[in-house]
Design an enzyme around this catalytic site. Sequence first.
Site, short mmCIF file in Angstrom:
data_model
loop_
_atom_site.label_atom_id
_atom_site.label_comp_id
_atom_site.label_asym_id
_atom_site.label_seq_id
_atom_site.Cartn_x
_atom_site.Cartn_y
_atom_site.Cartn_z
N LYS A 54 33.33 82.04 -8.58
CA LYS A 54 31.92 81.82 -8.93
C LYS A 54 31.14 83.13 -8.76
O LYS A 54 30.32 83.49 -9.60
CB LYS A 54 31.32 80.70 -8.04
CG LYS A 54 31.83 79.33 -8.46
CD LYS A 54 31.57 78.22 -7.45
CE LYS A 54 32.27 76.95 -7.94
NZ LYS A 54 32.23 75.85 -6.98
N GLN A 98 29.88 74.69 -1.22
CA GLN A 98 31.23 74.32 -1.64
C GLN A 98 31.71 73.13 -0.79
O GLN A 98 31.69 73.19 0.43
CB GLN A 98 32.16 75.53 -1.46
CG GLN A 98 33.54 75.36 -2.04
CD GLN A 98 33.55 75.25 -3.56
OE1 GLN A 98 32.88 75.99 -4.26
NE2 GLN A 98 34.30 74.28 -4.06
N ASP A 121 24.50 72.05 -8.83
CA ASP A 121 25.64 71.13 -8.93
C ASP A 121 25.21 69.75 -9.43
O ASP A 121 26.04 68.92 -9.77
CB ASP A 121 26.27 70.94 -7.53
CG ASP A 121 27.58 71.70 -7.37
OD1 ASP A 121 28.19 72.04 -8.40
OD2 ASP A 121 27.99 71.93 -6.22
#
Length: 286
Positions: A54, A98, A121
């Site tokens: 990422k 994460q 997200d």
Amino acid sequence: MSAILIDGKKVSLDIRERLKRETEAFITKTGVTPGLAVVLVGNDPASAVYVRNKHRACGEIGFYSEVHELPEDTKESDLLALLARLNDDPKIHGILVQLPLPKQINEEKVILTIKPEKDVDAFHPANVGRIMLGNYRFLPCTPAGVMALLDAYGIDPSGKSCVVIGRSNIVGKPQALLMLERNATVTICHSRTVDLPSYTKRADIVVVAVGKARFLTGDMVRPGAVVIDVGINRLPDGKLCGDADFASVSEVASAITPVPGGVGPMTITMLMQNTLSAAKAAEKDE
Ligand code: NAD
């Protein structure tokens, strides 16, 4: 093999090229560089790889990015304090924590702490609710990646029968909603579904997200169907494989995503797209 290969790497590269151009134009116009903060807690090796990828993707597109690596025994209050700082940091437009998190940290609290405007997200209930209403700010990255792949290959879900196997909050459920939004007739199958093949054999599009290697076999698929394989499973020999049995399904399907190189690359690309959207929204440049 008779199926067309849906090349996620290629589609992903094309979208990233577009994002790079849009980012340059955005920076020129506003003087603001889109910024993503990625937070990793603990030492999970797979998570570390995702975070590195990422960070690298941000650099390639021209974003500012920060990686916050916290130790495995981080206190929940410390993580929440970091998120509060990132929420208020004008350089940061997107925040991603994460998952999975170590067990002393409540995942729900973490998701609720991230400002919905920076929740790239799309896990915050405010964003999930907006997706339900068809009035979304961001789409969750993996299901959005699946839709972008279908679009790139001219596969229109409208009027089609679509079976989504799996009902997780990050893949199955939002995938079903996005297919519904695009006018497919959607069936969600899961671990309690009785006679799964009776559903999959009738489907024009099957999206499989169960987390079991080679779970969907060719005899479960209708000839000519499109199969999107979200699964990422590591085999004992270290190789990656999807939830579809590629050898048998690719003989029957009209198009299929490989693993690796199908849905996987799209997830990070959609994260980049969400980060740019967040920056544009913050600068009112939509
Ligand atoms: P999960 O474990 O949260 O959910 C799995 C789902 O599969 C559950 O809803 C369950 O009901 C269903 N299921 C389990 N056994 C079944 C059975 N026998 N028959 C029918 N349904 C069954 O997993 P997840 O987070 O949704 O991820 C699914 C897969 O997708 C995993 O392999 C994961 O690694 C992969 N994944 C890939 C990406 C990507 O970027 N490509 C992103 C997220 C997840």
